[in-house]
Motif scaffolding. Sequence first.
Motif, PDB file in Angstrom:
ATOM      1  N   ALA A 133      33.058  75.777  44.139  1.00 15.26           N
ATOM      2  CA  ALA A 133      33.381  74.470  43.821  1.00 15.26           C
ATOM      3  C   ALA A 133      33.324  73.660  45.164  1.00 15.26           C
ATOM      4  N   LYS A 134      32.551  72.654  45.213  1.00 16.13           N
ATOM      5  CA  LYS A 134      32.583  71.582  46.275  1.00 16.13           C
ATOM      6  C   LYS A 134      34.092  71.237  46.522  1.00 16.13           C
ATOM      7  N   PHE A 135      34.524  70.947  47.748  1.00 14.20           N
ATOM      8  CA  PHE A 135      36.173  70.888  47.725  1.00 14.20           C
ATOM      9  C   PHE A 135      36.248  69.850  48.972  1.00 14.20           C
ATOM     10  N   TRP A 136      37.231  69.238  49.001  1.00 14.57           N
ATOM     11  CA  TRP A 136      37.548  68.169  50.156  1.00 14.57           C
ATOM     12  C   TRP A 136      36.509  67.239  50.318  1.00 14.57           C
ATOM     13  N   VAL A 137      36.058  66.660  49.521  1.00  8.51           N
ATOM     14  CA  VAL A 137      34.823  65.480  49.393  1.00  8.51           C
ATOM     15  C   VAL A 137      35.599  64.338  49.132  1.00  8.51           C
ATOM     16  N   GLY A 138      35.285  63.543  50.170  1.00  9.72           N
ATOM     17  CA  GLY A 138      35.941  62.278  50.228  1.00  9.72           C
ATOM     18  C   GLY A 138      35.154  60.976  49.168  1.00  9.72           C
ATOM     19  N   ASN A 139      35.891  60.476  48.402  1.00 14.92           N
ATOM     20  CA  ASN A 139      35.267  59.484  47.363  1.00 14.92           C
ATOM     21  C   ASN A 139      34.600  60.427  46.055  1.00 14.92           C
ATOM     22  N   MET A 140      34.786  61.707  46.210  1.00 15.05           N
ATOM     23  CA  MET A 140      34.580  62.273  44.897  1.00 15.05           C
ATOM     24  C   MET A 140      35.524  62.205  43.837  1.00 15.05           C
ATOM     25  N   MET A 174      25.510  48.552  46.294  1.00 18.55           N
ATOM     26  CA  MET A 174      26.787  49.257  45.565  1.00 18.55           C
ATOM     27  C   MET A 174      26.718  49.212  43.975  1.00 18.55           C
ATOM     28  N   GLU A 175      25.131  49.560  43.725  1.00 18.76           N
ATOM     29  CA  GLU A 175      24.656  49.936  42.197  1.00 18.76           C
ATOM     30  C   GLU A 175      25.462  51.411  42.231  1.00 18.76           C
ATOM     31  N   ILE A 176      25.108  52.277  43.091  1.00 23.04           N
ATOM     32  CA  ILE A 176      25.742  53.594  43.240  1.00 23.04           C
ATOM     33  C   ILE A 176      26.855  53.756  44.413  1.00 23.04           C
ATOM     34  N   PHE A 177      27.551  54.753  44.229  1.00 16.98           N
ATOM     35  CA  PHE A 177      28.727  54.947  45.025  1.00 16.98           C
ATOM     36  C   PHE A 177      28.679  56.556  45.476  1.00 16.98           C
ATOM     37  N   GLY A 178      28.652  56.631  46.793  1.00 19.09           N
ATOM     38  CA  GLY A 178      28.230  57.953  47.215  1.00 19.09           C
ATOM     39  C   GLY A 178      29.393  58.783  47.847  1.00 19.09           C
ATOM     40  N   CYS A 179      28.812  60.218  47.988  1.00 20.51           N
ATOM     41  CA  CYS A 179      29.833  61.192  48.803  1.00 20.51           C
ATOM     42  C   CYS A 179      28.865  62.186  49.411  1.00 20.51           C
ATOM     43  N   PHE A 180      29.685  62.787  50.299  1.00 26.05           N
ATOM     44  CA  PHE A 180      28.718  63.992  51.126  1.00 26.05           C
ATOM     45  C   PHE A 180      29.320  65.311  50.513  1.00 26.05           C
ATOM     46  N   ALA A 181      28.733  65.960  49.895  1.00 21.49           N
ATOM     47  CA  ALA A 181      29.395  67.450  49.337  1.00 21.49           C
ATOM     48  C   ALA A 181      28.860  68.595  50.071  1.00 21.49           C
ATOM     49  N   LEU A 182      29.363  69.040  51.077  1.00 22.74           N
ATOM     50  CA  LEU A 182      28.909  70.260  51.859  1.00 22.74           C
ATOM     51  C   LEU A 182      30.091  71.454  51.817  1.00 22.74           C
ATOM     52  N   THR A 183      31.180  71.152  52.126  1.00 28.55           N
ATOM     53  CA  THR A 183      32.458  72.135  51.932  1.00 28.55           C
ATOM     54  C   THR A 183      32.583  72.720  50.618  1.00 28.55           C
ATOM     55  N   GLU A 184      33.105  74.049  50.457  1.00 31.59           N
ATOM     56  CA  GLU A 184      33.371  74.704  49.154  1.00 31.59           C
ATOM     57  C   GLU A 184      34.753  75.177  49.272  1.00 31.59           C
TER      58      GLU A 184
END
Length: 700
Positions: free
Chosen positions: A193-200, A150-160
């Motif tokens: 714009a990346k949109f609907w990205v959880g954790n972002m 948990m030094e970094i915290f991530g998300c998955f940015a596909l949809t726009e």
Amino acid sequence: MAPTPGGGNDGLWSDPPRGPLDAYRARASFSPRELQLFWEGEDTLRFKKAVFSALEKDPLFAGSRGADLSLEKYRELSFLRCKRVFEYGFFSLDNLDQSLLRLPALTYCLGMYDWSVGTKFALHLMVFGSALYSLGSERHLKYVEKVLNMEIFGCFALTELSHGSNTQAIRTTAHYDPTTEEFIIHSPDFEAAKFWVGNMGKTATHGVVFAQLYTPDGRCHGLHSFVVQIRDPKTLLPMPGVMVGDMGRKLGQNGLDSGFAMFHKVRIPRQDLLNRAGDVTPQGTYTATFKDARQRTRVSLGSLSSGRIFITGVCVVNLQQAVCIAIRFSATRRQFGPAGEEEIPVLEYQMQQWRLLPYLAAAYVLDHFSKSLLLDLARLYGGLLRGDQAAPQAELSREIHALAAAAKPLVSWTAQQGIQECREACGGHGYLAVNRLGDLRNDNDPNCTYEGDNSILLKEASKYLLNFLEPEEQDGVRFQSPLQTVSFLEAYPVVLGQRFQGTSVADWLDPTAPLAAYTWLVCYLLQSSHQKVSQERRSGRSDFEVKNSSQVYHLRTLALAFMERTVVQRFHTHVRSPSVPPSLRAVLGRLSTLYALWSLSQHTALLYRGGYLAGEQAGQALEAAILDLCAQLKDDAVALVDVIAPPDFVLNSPIGRADGELSKNLWGAVLQESGVLERASWWQEFSVHRPVVGSLKSKL
């Protein structure tokens, strides 16, 4: 209570507290403890018990789950709870193989408690982390270690903003600059714009960002994924060139910060391209791991299949909890009864059985299926990590892609409908927020949309099936089925000539009867779908128009029926395997047949239209068989939910508590609500400035 094989207590099974549910538990035809041990396995049971125990003892998990919190506070609390899970060491680098095996169970445990926490954890570790691992190479392991710590915290940015399901039209770009050996990530306008990205929204420091890869010669090599830093981990402030924000309140899962981001010429190192599908040399030359561009795309988007398979498990968990609440309620809620006699539990009514018990069967059958599909995915990933590029591996990838694309719609819709039925079956009490069915419904709802809209995904599965009759799209070679899910189509012409010969309830209770009917149904729908597509093509329409005009009543129905058949087949095989204890075969067999017949009954019109069924008796017997199985399972229902129910602390529903003290628990919960007995703070508005309407007496 049914006897416990072997006696004793190994610490895995806790006898439910004594109370009003005892009568039903005593009538169970099997040992709940034995079924739980068989269903979960000893290691998983011990692990889940440890997780639930840790959460229950931790003050951080004792408070609200969001109902009475501000949006900011709920998201803060969800992050702190997610962080605490890592501190417990349930997932460890020291024992990575075992941790990976336990990861789905850990996530589902967190989701049972609160899906805002469970999804946040899953997006960071299972989606962002696994994407780094499966789409990257050795040079990206440095990020994987930081994810686990948990030094970094991530998300998955596909949809726009302007594109979701149509991933090929994603407009974010990644131009390679050989002079600095960097990619330039850029959003051409706000629609990209990346949109609907959880954790972002508030917490992500890094993202797996999908963009169209351009080399210096101006060529676009299609969609690829990159590791992009979004925020400074020390300050959570956006990195230069990044505009990132929170999307605000949603219908559910509001502890999860869904967000958006735009990138203005953000430079990242060349090595931050996730390069399993393809790479770029320092000089700017593109090197493809797979010659076929379509295969590269499948590898790049392969994490979507894993996400869809994970979602099937999420939906099963939600359905299981709703069914637990509704059946325990139904076994203790007494209404009406024979004249002059005591009121009876509503579970004794045939209507209540018919409403709930098929969903109880679905909770078991779909649970087994989602777990088996996860094992199939592990097999696929094992081949990818070994670098296996043989034809069977490619066929396995295609088959899993089709299964995941059809499984998510079937299971998420079943959970959606099941939770709503459970809500209604609990009457007015089901509508009370404290009993949690509303939260389950709202938190489950996005499963029908994210990782691919359900109706769009069914096109992927139907396309896979249609190829069976269109080998020209496969270069003249009929595709294989490593998982044997479409092997039955080899007998396609023979199957179409079969008819149901029975007329009685007993004929339908034969476990092979619904499976045979499903086999015919899929073949029939495949034939009619192919005929529809061929007809549209002969009319001169484009391929897009052909597929668009063939979805409703044809391809969509084909994909769902195929998925239902696959689910039925796997559970039918499972309950008859030597691994099933003899004492459990009867109850599991009834669950298997009930789910199969109940699902099949939704296609009765097609079975008659195609000629598989004839005469009134066949359809009437099918309905009677469903009711007969409901009656057989009624006395087992409470014990069956005891097997799959989480602890009361996690289930968090007064009407669904294991002690069955329905009225007592609900009364206590209502009285504990904040301000329940206090005068309204706006009481003065009641007595001042009343409108003058005159005297009623003077008007008479």
